[in-house]
Design an enzyme around this catalytic site. Sequence first.
Site, mmCIF file in Angstrom:
data_model
loop_
_atom_site.group_PDB
_atom_site.id
_atom_site.type_symbol
_atom_site.label_atom_id
_atom_site.label_comp_id
_atom_site.label_asym_id
_atom_site.label_seq_id
_atom_site.Cartn_x
_atom_site.Cartn_y
_atom_site.Cartn_z
ATOM 1 C CG ASP A 190 -1.737 1.134 1.065
ATOM 2 O OD1 ASP A 190 -2.177 1.755 0.130
ATOM 3 O OD2 ASP A 190 -1.954 1.623 2.310
ATOM 4 C CD GLU B 34 -4.867 1.372 -2.894
ATOM 5 O OE1 GLU B 34 -5.299 0.555 -2.305
ATOM 6 O OE2 GLU B 34 -4.381 2.623 -2.382
ATOM 7 C CG ASP C 12 -0.931 3.059 6.292
ATOM 8 O OD1 ASP C 12 -1.098 4.060 5.215
ATOM 9 O OD2 ASP C 12 -1.178 3.553 7.560
#
Length: 197
Positions: free
Chosen positions: A10, A71, A144
């Site tokens: 992430d 991501e 996160d």
Amino acid sequence: MTTMRVLGVDPGLTRCGIGVVDALGGRRARLVHAGVIRSESEAPLDQRLLTIARGLRAALEEFAPDAVAVERVFSQNNISTVMGTAQVSGIALLEAAERGIPTALHTPSEVKAAVTGSGRADKKQIQSMLIRLLNLDTAPQPADASDAVAIALTQLWRGPGPVALDSTGAARTSAQAVWARAEREARRARERSTSRH
């Protein structure tokens, strides 16, 4: 049993979430690691990126994943946030590519849909599903880290991209599969020797 190991990222400049999961067959998976790589917001940009790169490098070396899922950066109003996220994404993709590890990108809505069944799920719903899916007592923290685990699960279950599984659940071309098998064997040997101490 041969497993597929995915490192989810992430991307973030202050906190870069990482999550590592092993496939156990079907829709079952095991959490191996979840955490964040942090950089100081007051530090110069080049030093912040170096800190993140070193952390990602260490995670790739320690966990020897078969695939890396990141991501996908999407447009936000805050351009500086998007720039930092994009720069960290590039580092993650580069570090994986240098090791011959296949990579994939997943949008936030793809991740939400893969984990919860709804592309509009909120963070609490994602964390609740992670607890159930991975048989955890609590969701990985901070958020996160949970997001990174969800990204890794998305790759395991929906991974289109360059990651293809063979009949044993191992990944990719024959040469890459041989490399991945050697990495896994070395990782497991390290884990066995560590557990004896």
